[in-house]
Write an enzyme that holds these catalytic residues in place. Structure first.
Site, PDB file in Angstrom:
ATOM      1  N   GLU A  33      42.858  46.876  46.560  1.00 21.70           N
ATOM      2  CA  GLU A  33      41.382  47.528  46.353  1.00 21.70           C
ATOM      3  C   GLU A  33      40.422  46.804  47.084  1.00 21.70           C
ATOM      4  O   GLU A  33      40.583  45.524  47.384  1.00 21.70           O
ATOM      5  CB  GLU A  33      41.320  47.319  45.039  1.00 21.70           C
ATOM      6  CG  GLU A  33      39.792  47.920  44.428  1.00 21.70           C
ATOM      7  CD  GLU A  33      39.713  47.445  42.934  1.00 21.70           C
ATOM      8  OE1 GLU A  33      39.508  48.572  42.234  1.00 21.70           O
ATOM      9  OE2 GLU A  33      39.961  46.475  42.701  1.00 21.70           O
ATOM     10  N   HIS A  35      37.416  44.618  48.141  1.00 20.25           N
ATOM     11  CA  HIS A  35      36.693  43.838  47.609  1.00 20.25           C
ATOM     12  C   HIS A  35      35.265  43.189  48.593  1.00 20.25           C
ATOM     13  O   HIS A  35      35.377  42.114  48.770  1.00 20.25           O
ATOM     14  CB  HIS A  35      37.660  42.504  47.137  1.00 20.25           C
ATOM     15  CG  HIS A  35      38.410  42.788  45.921  1.00 20.25           C
ATOM     16  ND1 HIS A  35      39.327  43.566  45.782  1.00 20.25           N
ATOM     17  CD2 HIS A  35      38.057  42.020  44.828  1.00 20.25           C
ATOM     18  CE1 HIS A  35      39.920  43.423  44.357  1.00 20.25           C
ATOM     19  NE2 HIS A  35      39.016  42.663  43.851  1.00 20.25           N
ATOM     20  N   ASP A  44      43.054  41.099  44.287  1.00 23.15           N
ATOM     21  CA  ASP A  44      43.493  41.272  42.799  1.00 23.15           C
ATOM     22  C   ASP A  44      45.067  40.790  42.739  1.00 23.15           C
ATOM     23  O   ASP A  44      45.552  40.876  41.658  1.00 23.15           O
ATOM     24  CB  ASP A  44      43.427  42.786  42.280  1.00 23.15           C
ATOM     25  CG  ASP A  44      41.670  42.860  41.721  1.00 23.15           C
ATOM     26  OD1 ASP A  44      41.270  41.850  41.549  1.00 23.15           O
ATOM     27  OD2 ASP A  44      41.724  43.941  41.461  1.00 23.15           O
ATOM     28  N   HIS A 119      43.940  43.457  37.537  1.00 20.90           N
ATOM     29  CA  HIS A 119      43.122  44.672  38.046  1.00 20.90           C
ATOM     30  C   HIS A 119      42.655  45.390  36.820  1.00 20.90           C
ATOM     31  O   HIS A 119      43.623  46.205  36.064  1.00 20.90           O
ATOM     32  CB  HIS A 119      44.049  45.480  39.031  1.00 20.90           C
ATOM     33  CG  HIS A 119      43.318  46.956  39.200  1.00 20.90           C
ATOM     34  ND1 HIS A 119      42.277  46.923  40.075  1.00 20.90           N
ATOM     35  CD2 HIS A 119      43.856  48.208  38.986  1.00 20.90           C
ATOM     36  CE1 HIS A 119      41.927  48.362  40.236  1.00 20.90           C
ATOM     37  NE2 HIS A 119      42.927  48.928  39.749  1.00 20.90           N
ATOM     38  N   GLU A 121      41.466  48.148  35.863  1.00 28.36           N
ATOM     39  CA  GLU A 121      42.065  49.713  35.463  1.00 28.36           C
ATOM     40  C   GLU A 121      43.648  49.627  34.888  1.00 28.36           C
ATOM     41  O   GLU A 121      43.895  50.839  34.541  1.00 28.36           O
ATOM     42  CB  GLU A 121      41.672  50.301  36.732  1.00 28.36           C
ATOM     43  CG  GLU A 121      40.192  50.704  36.961  1.00 28.36           C
ATOM     44  CD  GLU A 121      39.497  49.684  37.865  1.00 28.36           C
ATOM     45  OE1 GLU A 121      38.601  49.985  38.463  1.00 28.36           O
ATOM     46  OE2 GLU A 121      39.939  48.385  37.758  1.00 28.36           O
ATOM     47  N   HIS A 174      33.047  42.063  40.194  1.00 23.43           N
ATOM     48  CA  HIS A 174      34.086  42.524  41.277  1.00 23.43           C
ATOM     49  C   HIS A 174      33.460  42.192  42.518  1.00 23.43           C
ATOM     50  O   HIS A 174      32.544  42.668  42.831  1.00 23.43           O
ATOM     51  CB  HIS A 174      34.450  44.140  40.840  1.00 23.43           C
ATOM     52  CG  HIS A 174      34.958  44.711  41.929  1.00 23.43           C
ATOM     53  ND1 HIS A 174      36.539  44.547  41.998  1.00 23.43           N
ATOM     54  CD2 HIS A 174      34.740  45.292  43.265  1.00 23.43           C
ATOM     55  CE1 HIS A 174      36.990  45.122  43.059  1.00 23.43           C
ATOM     56  NE2 HIS A 174      35.892  45.420  43.944  1.00 23.43           N
ATOM     57  N   GLU A 179      35.332  35.836  41.922  1.00 27.66           N
ATOM     58  CA  GLU A 179      36.458  35.989  42.572  1.00 27.66           C
ATOM     59  C   GLU A 179      36.308  35.457  44.031  1.00 27.66           C
ATOM     60  O   GLU A 179      37.282  34.885  44.597  1.00 27.66           O
ATOM     61  CB  GLU A 179      37.083  37.717  42.844  1.00 27.66           C
ATOM     62  CG  GLU A 179      37.289  38.304  41.549  1.00 27.66           C
ATOM     63  CD  GLU A 179      37.734  39.806  41.658  1.00 27.66           C
ATOM     64  OE1 GLU A 179      38.798  40.196  41.251  1.00 27.66           O
ATOM     65  OE2 GLU A 179      36.884  40.373  42.451  1.00 27.66           O
TER      66      GLU A 179
END
Length: 253
Positions: A33, A35, A44, A119, A121, A174, A179
């Site tokens: 994904e 970032h 992730d 992650h 989701e 995010h 992160e």
């Protein structure tokens, strides 16, 4: 004495030895994904894999190869599917994938399994997969620990250190400070800090809307302030995560 904690580097007799020694197995689950401009697509997946490897050393477990293709990114938590590189699979496919992997672990003989996600989701889909793999929770021969969101918060001293100007909420973290700081600590060679952005969506809501509208996401993909990250914050986060999670693993498994 086990030679490595990485299942993908083990021989099959070494996996059998791990089972015979009543070791558990941890499955890192992430995504591919976007970032932001400055972090890799594997963020992730890298974080839970490295964290699982650290925790395995202190919890008599080995670590399976990570699940890197996962459920669709959503605009207000991951930026959405409109970014090149974000590569996702559907929820049903993800459930089937995890269920098959769990059943394979059980076939090997593992009786202690941890699903460790980074992650957001993927949440709920993981529980469904574990529920199905254990015959709707009736299989008493295996323990499965499902960590869909692997922490809640940290103590006040840590939060004040990480967010001296106030905590914005996990929903915007995010590809932002949190992160970025972690990767500055565990994989600084992958962070393009000169490209880090302080960004945010024009509109935040408790609902999602399709088709995706630009005001619900950001141009860069970062949902908050990435430039506030430091290696020192990353190290503090890492140690606090381990301090929180390792006792849970020992107690529950």
């Amino acid at each position: 004495m086990i030679r490595t904690r990485k299942m993908w580097e083990m021989t099959w007799p070494e996996v059998k030895q791990a089972v015979d020694n009543d070791m558990g197995i941890m499955l890192p689950i992430g995504s591919i994904e976007q970032h932001g401009y400055h972090l890799p697509l594997c963020t992730d997946s890298l974080i839970p894999t490295r964290l699982c490897l650290d925790m395995a050393e202190e919890t008599n477990m080995i670590v399976a190869p990570p699940v890197m293709y996962a459920t669709n990114s959503r605009p207000q938590s991951g930026g959405g599917q409109s970014f090149p590189g974000t590569t996702s699979i559907g929820g049903i496919t993800f459930i089937n994938e995890l269920e098959d992997i769990i059943r394979e672990f059980m076939r090997h003989g593992f009786q202690k399994i941890t699903l460790f996600n980074w992650h957001m989701e993927n949440s709920n889909f993981m529980y469904e997969a574990a529920w199905l793999a254990t015959d709707k929770g009736t299989n008493k021969d295996v323990k499965i620990l499902i960590m869909e969101t692997p922490f809640d918060s940290f103590d006040k001293a840590t939060m004040d250190f990480l967010y001296p100007d106030g905590f914005p909420g996990w929903g915007v973290e995010h590809a932002a400070m949190f992160e970025t700081a972690i990767l500055l600590y565990i994989a600084p060679e992958l962070v393009l800090m000169d490209r880090a952005m302080d960004d945010g969506p024009e509109k935040k809501a408790f609902y999602d809307k399709l088709p995706i509208e630009p005001q619900f996401t950001t141009k860069s993909g970062s949902l908050w302030k990435a430039t506030l990250a430091t290696k020192e914050k990353g190290e503090r986060i890492w140690q606090e995560l381990k301090k929180t999670l390792i006792p849970i693993l020992k107690e529950e498994l």
